[in-house]
Design a protein around this motif. Sequence first.
Motif, PDB file in Angstrom:
ATOM      1  N   ASP A  11       0.868  -1.170   0.000  1.00  0.00           N
ATOM      2  CA  ASP A  11       0.000   0.000   0.000  1.00  0.00           C
ATOM      3  C   ASP A  11       0.908   1.224   0.000  1.00  0.00           C
ATOM      4  OD1 ASP A  11      -2.312   1.546   0.092  1.00  0.00           O
ATOM      5  OD2 ASP A  11      -3.272   0.230   1.552  1.00  0.00           O
ATOM      6  N   VAL A  12       0.344   2.421  -0.056  1.00  0.00           N
ATOM      7  CA  VAL A  12       1.163   3.624  -0.095  1.00  0.00           C
ATOM      8  C   VAL A  12       0.491   4.725   0.703  1.00  0.00           C
ATOM      9  CG1 VAL A  12       0.109   4.499  -2.233  1.00  0.00           C
ATOM     10  CG2 VAL A  12       2.448   5.195  -1.638  1.00  0.00           C
ATOM     11  N   ASN A  13       1.302   5.530   1.370  1.00  0.00           N
ATOM     12  CA  ASN A  13       0.786   6.732   2.011  1.00  0.00           C
ATOM     13  C   ASN A  13       0.497   7.758   0.923  1.00  0.00           C
ATOM     14  OD1 ASN A  13       0.865   6.073   4.836  1.00  0.00           O
ATOM     15  ND2 ASN A  13       3.116   6.159   4.724  1.00  0.00           N
ATOM     16  N   PRO A  14      -0.762   8.183   0.793  1.00  0.00           N
ATOM     17  CA  PRO A  14      -1.113   9.082  -0.321  1.00  0.00           C
ATOM     18  C   PRO A  14      -0.394  10.422  -0.212  1.00  0.00           C
ATOM     19  CG  PRO A  14      -3.068   8.122   0.704  1.00  0.00           C
ATOM     20  CD  PRO A  14      -1.920   7.829   1.614  1.00  0.00           C
ATOM     21  N   ILE A  15      -0.114  11.014  -1.364  1.00  0.00           N
ATOM     22  CA  ILE A  15       0.371  12.385  -1.424  1.00  0.00           C
ATOM     23  C   ILE A  15      -0.406  13.107  -2.518  1.00  0.00           C
ATOM     24  CG2 ILE A  15       2.684  11.825  -0.568  1.00  0.00           C
ATOM     25  CD1 ILE A  15       3.701  12.056  -3.449  1.00  0.00           C
ATOM     26  N   ASP A  16      -0.605  14.398  -2.307  1.00  0.00           N
ATOM     27  CA  ASP A  16      -1.331  15.213  -3.270  1.00  0.00           C
ATOM     28  C   ASP A  16      -0.438  16.368  -3.671  1.00  0.00           C
ATOM     29  OD1 ASP A  16      -3.309  16.121  -4.904  1.00  0.00           O
ATOM     30  OD2 ASP A  16      -4.465  17.099  -3.318  1.00  0.00           O
ATOM     31  N   GLY A  17      -0.236  16.544  -4.950  1.00  0.00           N
ATOM     32  CA  GLY A  17       0.640  17.599  -5.418  1.00  0.00           C
ATOM     33  C   GLY A  17       0.687  17.612  -6.921  1.00  0.00           C
ATOM     34  N   PRO A  18       1.722  18.218  -7.505  1.00  0.00           N
ATOM     35  CA  PRO A  18       1.868  18.202  -8.964  1.00  0.00           C
ATOM     36  C   PRO A  18       1.843  16.783  -9.523  1.00  0.00           C
ATOM     37  CG  PRO A  18       3.409  19.748  -7.974  1.00  0.00           C
ATOM     38  CD  PRO A  18       2.783  19.016  -6.846  1.00  0.00           C
ATOM     39  N   VAL A  19       2.399  15.828  -8.765  1.00  0.00           N
ATOM     40  CA  VAL A  19       2.244  14.411  -9.065  1.00  0.00           C
ATOM     41  C   VAL A  19       1.642  13.771  -7.820  1.00  0.00           C
ATOM     42  CG1 VAL A  19       3.341  12.254  -9.729  1.00  0.00           C
ATOM     43  CG2 VAL A  19       4.274  14.426 -10.561  1.00  0.00           C
ATOM     44  N   SER A  20       0.421  13.315  -7.926  1.00  0.00           N
ATOM     45  CA  SER A  20      -0.252  12.699  -6.784  1.00  0.00           C
ATOM     46  C   SER A  20      -0.047  11.195  -6.811  1.00  0.00           C
ATOM     47  CB  SER A  20      -1.742  13.027  -6.803  1.00  0.00           C
ATOM     48  OG  SER A  20      -1.949  14.421  -6.721  1.00  0.00           O
ATOM     49  N   ILE A  21      -0.043  10.585  -5.627  1.00  0.00           N
ATOM     50  CA  ILE A  21       0.121   9.141  -5.508  1.00  0.00           C
ATOM     51  C   ILE A  21      -0.925   8.624  -4.533  1.00  0.00           C
ATOM     52  CG2 ILE A  21       1.678   7.258  -4.872  1.00  0.00           C
ATOM     53  CD1 ILE A  21       4.022   9.030  -5.550  1.00  0.00           C
ATOM     54  N   ILE A  22      -1.654   7.588  -4.963  1.00  0.00           N
ATOM     55  CA  ILE A  22      -2.695   6.993  -4.118  1.00  0.00           C
ATOM     56  C   ILE A  22      -2.654   5.480  -4.269  1.00  0.00           C
ATOM     57  CG2 ILE A  22      -4.220   9.010  -4.295  1.00  0.00           C
ATOM     58  CD1 ILE A  22      -5.895   7.414  -6.328  1.00  0.00           C
ATOM     59  N   PRO A  23      -3.243   4.757  -3.315  1.00  0.00           N
ATOM     60  CA  PRO A  23      -3.357   3.301  -3.493  1.00  0.00           C
ATOM     61  C   PRO A  23      -4.306   2.973  -4.646  1.00  0.00           C
ATOM     62  CG  PRO A  23      -3.754   3.962  -1.203  1.00  0.00           C
ATOM     63  CD  PRO A  23      -3.778   5.214  -2.020  1.00  0.00           C
ATOM     64  N   ASN A  24      -4.026   1.890  -5.338  1.00  0.00           N
ATOM     65  CA  ASN A  24      -4.907   1.400  -6.395  1.00  0.00           C
ATOM     66  C   ASN A  24      -5.904   0.427  -5.757  1.00  0.00           C
ATOM     67  OD1 ASN A  24      -6.187   0.324  -8.615  1.00  0.00           O
ATOM     68  ND2 ASN A  24      -4.313  -0.186  -9.721  1.00  0.00           N
ATOM     69  N   LEU A  25      -7.032   0.955  -5.324  1.00  0.00           N
ATOM     70  CA  LEU A  25      -8.018   0.119  -4.644  1.00  0.00           C
ATOM     71  C   LEU A  25      -8.584  -0.947  -5.574  1.00  0.00           C
ATOM     72  CD1 LEU A  25      -9.965   2.830  -2.598  1.00  0.00           C
ATOM     73  CD2 LEU A  25      -8.089   1.345  -1.839  1.00  0.00           C
ATOM     74  N   ASN A  26      -8.734  -0.619  -6.835  1.00  0.00           N
ATOM     75  CA  ASN A  26      -9.302  -1.559  -7.793  1.00  0.00           C
ATOM     76  C   ASN A  26      -8.512  -2.855  -7.853  1.00  0.00           C
ATOM     77  OD1 ASN A  26     -11.108  -2.226 -10.095  1.00  0.00           O
ATOM     78  ND2 ASN A  26      -9.221  -2.048 -11.304  1.00  0.00           N
ATOM     79  N   ALA A  27      -7.198  -2.767  -7.617  1.00  0.00           N
ATOM     80  CA  ALA A  27      -6.335  -3.937  -7.726  1.00  0.00           C
ATOM     81  C   ALA A  27      -6.229  -4.729  -6.422  1.00  0.00           C
ATOM     82  CB  ALA A  27      -4.932  -3.512  -8.168  1.00  0.00           C
ATOM     83  N   GLN A  28      -6.840  -4.248  -5.345  1.00  0.00           N
ATOM     84  CA  GLN A  28      -6.723  -4.922  -4.058  1.00  0.00           C
ATOM     85  C   GLN A  28      -7.825  -5.971  -3.894  1.00  0.00           C
ATOM     86  OE1 GLN A  28      -6.582  -2.029  -0.893  1.00  0.00           O
ATOM     87  NE2 GLN A  28      -4.737  -1.029  -1.705  1.00  0.00           N
ATOM     88  N   PRO A  29      -7.482  -7.217  -3.602  1.00  0.00           N
ATOM     89  CA  PRO A  29      -8.508  -8.261  -3.408  1.00  0.00           C
ATOM     90  C   PRO A  29      -9.532  -7.904  -2.338  1.00  0.00           C
ATOM     91  CG  PRO A  29      -6.348  -9.245  -3.637  1.00  0.00           C
ATOM     92  CD  PRO A  29      -6.118  -7.777  -3.562  1.00  0.00           C
ATOM     93  N   SER A  30      -9.109  -7.165  -1.318  1.00  0.00           N
ATOM     94  CA  SER A  30     -10.043  -6.803  -0.242  1.00  0.00           C
ATOM     95  C   SER A  30     -11.098  -5.809  -0.700  1.00  0.00           C
ATOM     96  CB  SER A  30      -9.260  -6.212   0.935  1.00  0.00           C
ATOM     97  OG  SER A  30      -8.549  -5.039   0.530  1.00  0.00           O
ATOM     98  N   HIS A  31     -10.872  -5.166  -1.830  1.00  0.00           N
ATOM     99  CA  HIS A  31     -11.828  -4.190  -2.358  1.00  0.00           C
ATOM    100  C   HIS A  31     -13.028  -4.879  -3.008  1.00  0.00           C
ATOM    101  CE1 HIS A  31     -13.195  -0.436  -4.191  1.00  0.00           C
ATOM    102  NE2 HIS A  31     -13.201  -1.011  -5.382  1.00  0.00           N
ATOM    103  N   TRP A  32     -12.887  -6.155  -3.338  1.00  0.00           N
ATOM    104  CA  TRP A  32     -13.915  -6.877  -4.076  1.00  0.00           C
ATOM    105  C   TRP A  32     -14.433  -8.046  -3.225  1.00  0.00           C
ATOM    106  CZ3 TRP A  32     -15.417  -4.859  -8.674  1.00  0.00           C
ATOM    107  CH2 TRP A  32     -14.536  -3.966  -9.307  1.00  0.00           C
ATOM    108  N   PRO A  33     -15.678  -8.428  -3.413  1.00  0.00           N
ATOM    109  CA  PRO A  33     -16.206  -9.583  -2.659  1.00  0.00           C
ATOM    110  C   PRO A  33     -15.534 -10.876  -3.100  1.00  0.00           C
ATOM    111  CG  PRO A  33     -17.798  -8.873  -4.320  1.00  0.00           C
ATOM    112  CD  PRO A  33     -16.713  -7.827  -4.291  1.00  0.00           C
ATOM    113  N   ALA A  34     -15.533 -11.846  -2.198  1.00  0.00           N
ATOM    114  CA  ALA A  34     -14.999 -13.168  -2.531  1.00  0.00           C
ATOM    115  C   ALA A  34     -15.948 -13.855  -3.502  1.00  0.00           C
ATOM    116  CB  ALA A  34     -14.822 -13.995  -1.277  1.00  0.00           C
ATOM    117  N   THR A  35     -15.395 -14.449  -4.550  1.00  0.00           N
ATOM    118  CA  THR A  35     -16.228 -15.105  -5.564  1.00  0.00           C
ATOM    119  C   THR A  35     -15.860 -16.567  -5.747  1.00  0.00           C
ATOM    120  OG1 THR A  35     -14.714 -14.480  -7.343  1.00  0.00           O
ATOM    121  CG2 THR A  35     -16.500 -12.942  -6.832  1.00  0.00           C
ATOM    122  N   GLY A  36     -14.710 -16.977  -5.199  1.00  0.00           N
ATOM    123  CA  GLY A  36     -14.278 -18.346  -5.447  1.00  0.00           C
ATOM    124  C   GLY A  36     -14.000 -18.589  -6.910  1.00  0.00           C
TER     125      GLY A  36
END
Length: 890
Positions: free
Chosen positions: A859-884
Amino acid sequence: MTLRFFALFAILIPAFSLAQSQRETQTIDGWKMQDSAKVAAAAPLISTTGFEPQGWYAATVPGTVLTTLVNDGVYPEPLYGENMRAIPENLNKTTYWYRTTFTVPASYKGRHIWLHFGGINYTAQIWVNRHEAGTMRGAFIRGDFDISEFVKPGRRAVLTVLVAPQPHPGVPHEHNVANGVGKNGGETAIDGPTFLSTIGWDWLPAVRDRDTGIWLPVTLDATGPVVVKDPFVTADLAASHESAELHISTTLENKSPKAVSGTLTGVIQLQKAENQNATGNEITFRKAVTVAANGTEAVALDSKSTPELRLVSPKLWWPNGYGPQNLYKLTLRFDVGAKAKTSDIATRQFGIRKIEYQVPDSENLTLSVNGVRVMARGGNWGLDEAMKRISRERLDAQFHMHALANLNIIRNWVGQSTSPDFYDMADKYGILLWDEFFQPNPNDGPDVTDIPTYLANVTDKVVRYRNHPSIAVWCARNEGYPPKELDDTLKTLMARLDPTRLYQSNSADGRGVSSHGPYYWRSPRFFYAFNESFKTETGSVSIPTIESIQGMMPQKDWETINDDWAQHDMASGAQRGNEFPTSLAGRYGHIRNLADFVQKGQLATYEAFRAMYEGRNAEMFKRTTGVITWMSHPAQPSFVWQLYHYDLEPNAALYAVKKASETIHVQFNEENRGIEVVNNRPDALNAVNVTVLIYRFDGTLDSHKTYPVGQVPGSSTIKVAQIDVSARITPLYFIKLNLTDANGTLLSTNFYWQHVAQDQFDGLMNLPRVVVDAEATSRTEGDKTLLTVTLHNNTSSVALLAHLQLHQKENRQRVLPVFYSDNYISLVPGESSTVSIEAATKDLHGDPPLIELDGYNVDVNPIDGPVSIIPNLNAQPSHWPATGIVPQGK
């Protein structure tokens, strides 16, 4: 004589002006297209101004029939989801009319007016203003037609082309779960020079029109009575590299009923980088020539007849990683009459280099360029794009990524990617070419039957592209020999057309060459076992990012491995796509959902692709001289055989290959547990140190050893240490390798996750979540945006495969393509890593840059500026329900 002397000598000869440096050429566009069954008029009428093409489609030229129909909204995007299944097969069972009008420039008055077709698949009949101008047959031959008698300068003209598909389109192969990817090829091979892979292969479902159409540009230009045809440049390079003797040949063809005398003037210029205009000193030479009425005159020049063709201190062309890609431009102009009126001009780009194919201590194919052994590391291209949508900009990005991955060769499998831009990009990026003709494996299709058409296409391909320094090998057939009579004919033909290059009959036999895979995912240690010297095909499953998967199929199919996945090659076949999900779960543990599948898939992809090259590194120039992955490049959105996705986003494979293929490299031998240093340079590597750090699963350092290395000879791999994991180490552990020079400068670093039982990594699911710190800057240079991102692991745990992804900040769309200096980065506790990122400023669409970051446990500590950096939630398994998505216990 020096280059400076030649420049002074050139003052005595009229120099070319910019206006004289090329023909006055225009591209013909504005095309319409229609199924010939829907057009009642005869050919002569259709090619008149009085004919109205009502109801015709706006045609995409260059392009294919299916491209036109998609662009006109008749069918949806065929490569998305399962759309191709609903498109009818009858597209390859009919002929098609193409029609356009154009104005002949008034400046063409009194000259021969030429119509040029770069490529049509498969046959074409061409009419201009009611007159039949000629025919074409085969996808890889040019069509040049003198239409002077049919048109008038300053007036409009009508051009019509009747295009027919290949005669044997065959039975299409469909990909589904029940039957896998099916057999490869079929009767399309009978037709030889065509896109025979479009019948369906284990990496491409059948393309319904078989890529019928005008797939390369159509142009118009004019000449005087004498045409300069097919200039050819070769060079004899001195062993010292201090001089080169050029050989130039061309044919002058007189189109008039009278003999013509004139002067052939040549200019050679060293080119700037990035395909800018020629620069630097020029070499100029002249020769008086008389060409008989309606005749031809072969002209051959060398340094004996033309002293200017001896170059002192030539700038050499090198493969990627071995030196710069210097290129020269040859311009030949034929002037006639007392006023030296220009009849024709021809230009060719070429490079000065010497390729050899064998070294004294081996009979196996060993590429040597300019006296330096080159370990061939590359990728196969099955087809550049399923529907031949291959813009120069897209090809540039694809070759750029191959160069970024430290690759130095591409195999143009069965010649399916043959196009002018393909060769230009290979020259630009220093990618050698194993270039093939049009015969598949005999098991994948019968022998070609129309030998004259086949040989005509082979001849034109060789003559058209032989000036490109990137071409290293011509090969006749994939995984088999041509029929003996044809093979013998080709050997004679190639000796005449291009005697300086190797002709290889079979991509899987002769000179220590072999193919035949395997093509499925396997544990890294299995890549160290091989019997062949030069491997032209071996591969693995290669999982895209989750965003690429989401972009290639509808959401209803994301969490179910179904026929949509099979359509994109995740099915039974050589890739064993049906087995991969369960193998992945067995190695890395239960797979919760698509995001989890992707994260674990990147681990497996990185492992396999790094080992594919490191396994060969271990025996470089001992038992092996080359390895070409099947494949580096996808023709459609796919789950297998690629360094980057169809949408041009790299996955872990590209950066694993980049790591393994470094010029100077340190590696862990996953078969014998040795530590090795690889030196691809011709010069010895002296006074270096290898540091081996072993980390326990919890991130604590277990051991730290440094091994001094006095010398690593040029073009060699040596073993410097042996790993001995003590009994106290945790079952899962990590190996960090650093190679430094005598000043402590880091030359190479590498990182491995290991298990005492070798193949059991489900424990990685218990890795603590690591939140890295980041900082970033951005600047623009010309039309590029350049970013620098530094990641810091300030925790006590290992961060595994951190992945950076550039987005537009406001609309959150991915920026593609993007070129990262590194990605899928693992950081030990306290370690930092800096990544350089390059993108086209236009692709940000005015948005500030945003970096989204994910990783196996990152994961990453977000920063906001001329170049912002945030976690990619879409790519995290915990962001989506378990489907098997992958059932447990299977």
